[in-house]
Motif scaffolding. Structure first.
Motif, PDB file in Angstrom:
ATOM      1  N   LYS A  10      32.079  42.582  41.819  1.00 34.52           N
ATOM      2  CA  LYS A  10      32.621  43.823  42.383  1.00 34.52           C
ATOM      3  C   LYS A  10      31.900  44.985  41.723  1.00 34.52           C
ATOM      4  CE  LYS A  10      36.011  42.005  44.829  1.00 34.52           C
ATOM      5  NZ  LYS A  10      36.137  42.117  46.241  1.00 34.52           N
TER       6      LYS A  10
ATOM      7  N   GLU B  95      35.367  49.533  41.276  1.00 32.84           N
ATOM      8  CA  GLU B  95      36.484  48.684  41.703  1.00 32.84           C
ATOM      9  C   GLU B  95      37.117  47.956  40.511  1.00 32.84           C
ATOM     10  OE1 GLU B  95      35.863  46.643  45.854  1.00 32.84           O
ATOM     11  OE2 GLU B  95      33.949  46.732  44.788  1.00 32.84           O
TER      12      GLU B  95
ATOM     13  N   VAL C  90      41.071  48.427  38.488  1.00 33.40           N
ATOM     14  CA  VAL C  90      42.026  47.356  38.184  1.00 33.40           C
ATOM     15  C   VAL C  90      42.305  47.313  36.681  1.00 33.40           C
ATOM     16  CG1 VAL C  90      42.373  44.855  38.162  1.00 33.40           C
ATOM     17  CG2 VAL C  90      41.449  45.973  40.202  1.00 33.40           C
TER      18      VAL C  90
ATOM     19  N   ASP D  58      44.753  50.019  35.431  1.00 32.36           N
ATOM     20  CA  ASP D  58      46.063  50.127  36.078  1.00 32.36           C
ATOM     21  C   ASP D  58      46.831  48.830  35.846  1.00 32.36           C
ATOM     22  OD1 ASP D  58      48.266  50.285  37.751  1.00 32.36           O
ATOM     23  OD2 ASP D  58      47.132  50.966  39.491  1.00 32.36           O
TER      24      ASP D  58
ATOM     25  N   SER E 132      49.589  47.775  36.696  1.00 34.43           N
ATOM     26  CA  SER E 132      50.274  47.189  37.856  1.00 34.43           C
ATOM     27  C   SER E 132      49.352  46.279  38.667  1.00 34.43           C
ATOM     28  CB  SER E 132      50.861  48.278  38.748  1.00 34.43           C
ATOM     29  OG  SER E 132      49.836  48.978  39.433  1.00 34.43           O
ATOM     30  N   LYS E 133      48.040  46.388  38.478  1.00 37.79           N
ATOM     31  CA  LYS E 133      47.078  45.556  39.208  1.00 37.79           C
ATOM     32  C   LYS E 133      46.620  44.322  38.433  1.00 37.79           C
ATOM     33  CE  LYS E 133      45.291  49.387  41.920  1.00 37.79           C
ATOM     34  NZ  LYS E 133      44.129  50.214  42.233  1.00 37.79           N
TER      35      LYS E 133
ATOM     36  N   LYS F  44      48.207  41.773  37.480  1.00 40.68           N
ATOM     37  CA  LYS F  44      48.720  40.517  38.052  1.00 40.68           C
ATOM     38  C   LYS F  44      47.802  39.974  39.136  1.00 40.68           C
ATOM     39  CE  LYS F  44      51.915  42.812  41.292  1.00 40.68           C
ATOM     40  NZ  LYS F  44      50.869  43.450  42.009  1.00 40.68           N
ATOM     41  N   ASP F  45      46.928  40.831  39.693  1.00 40.56           N
ATOM     42  CA  ASP F  45      46.002  40.387  40.734  1.00 40.56           C
ATOM     43  C   ASP F  45      44.827  39.600  40.167  1.00 40.56           C
ATOM     44  OD1 ASP F  45      47.610  41.643  42.615  1.00 40.56           O
ATOM     45  OD2 ASP F  45      46.424  43.492  42.574  1.00 40.56           O
ATOM     46  N   TRP F  46      44.575  39.692  38.857  1.00 40.68           N
ATOM     47  CA  TRP F  46      43.445  38.964  38.283  1.00 40.68           C
ATOM     48  C   TRP F  46      43.807  38.068  37.113  1.00 40.68           C
ATOM     49  CZ3 TRP F  46      41.463  40.306  33.387  1.00 40.68           C
ATOM     50  CH2 TRP F  46      41.899  41.517  32.861  1.00 40.68           C
TER      51      TRP F  46
ATOM     52  N   GLU G 168      46.528  35.163  36.593  1.00 42.76           N
ATOM     53  CA  GLU G 168      47.574  34.393  37.260  1.00 42.76           C
ATOM     54  C   GLU G 168      48.837  34.335  36.392  1.00 42.76           C
ATOM     55  OE1 GLU G 168      48.281  29.905  38.984  1.00 42.76           O
ATOM     56  OE2 GLU G 168      46.239  30.604  38.648  1.00 42.76           O
TER      57      GLU G 168
ATOM     58  N   TYR H 111      50.695  36.806  35.396  1.00 42.01           N
ATOM     59  CA  TYR H 111      50.839  37.947  34.477  1.00 42.01           C
ATOM     60  C   TYR H 111      52.236  38.540  34.543  1.00 42.01           C
ATOM     61  CZ  TYR H 111      50.250  42.546  32.409  1.00 42.01           C
ATOM     62  OH  TYR H 111      50.407  43.666  31.632  1.00 42.01           O
TER      63      TYR H 111
END
Length: 85
Positions: free
Chosen positions: A7, A11, A15, A18, A20-21, A23-25, A27, A29
């Motif tokens: 990325k 980008e 992440v 922040d 709050s993001k 958890k997107d990277w 697993e 979290y």
């Protein structure tokens, strides 16, 4: 092991800066707690809590390289027995 992210720096930085993001990277979290050093500097450590098959586990994150908006490298260490619930 090593993970490379295909990325743009912009980008990735959005992440990394922040919570709050996260958890997107990472697993499972749940949360992070700053432990030592100045946040977002080389050598700073945080405890990162994740859910693993219904058990809360903790791993220690240490920043090993930090160039704002360009590069951030870290290590994660998870002791063998750290189930917290």
């Amino acid at each position: 092991s090593e993970i490379s992210v295909n990325k743009s720096a912009k980008e990735v930085w959005s992440v990394l800066s922040d919570e709050s993001k996260v958890k997107d990277w990472i697993e499972g979290y749940k949360r992070s707690e700053h432990v030592s050093g100045t946040q977002n500097t080389v050598g700073s450590t945080s405890n990162v809590y994740v859910d693993s098959q219904g058990q809360e586990m903790m791993m220690t994150e240490t920043i090993t390289e930090f160039i704002p908006h360009k590069k951030m490298a870290m290590t994660f260490l998870m002791p063998t027995f750290t189930a917290l619930n």
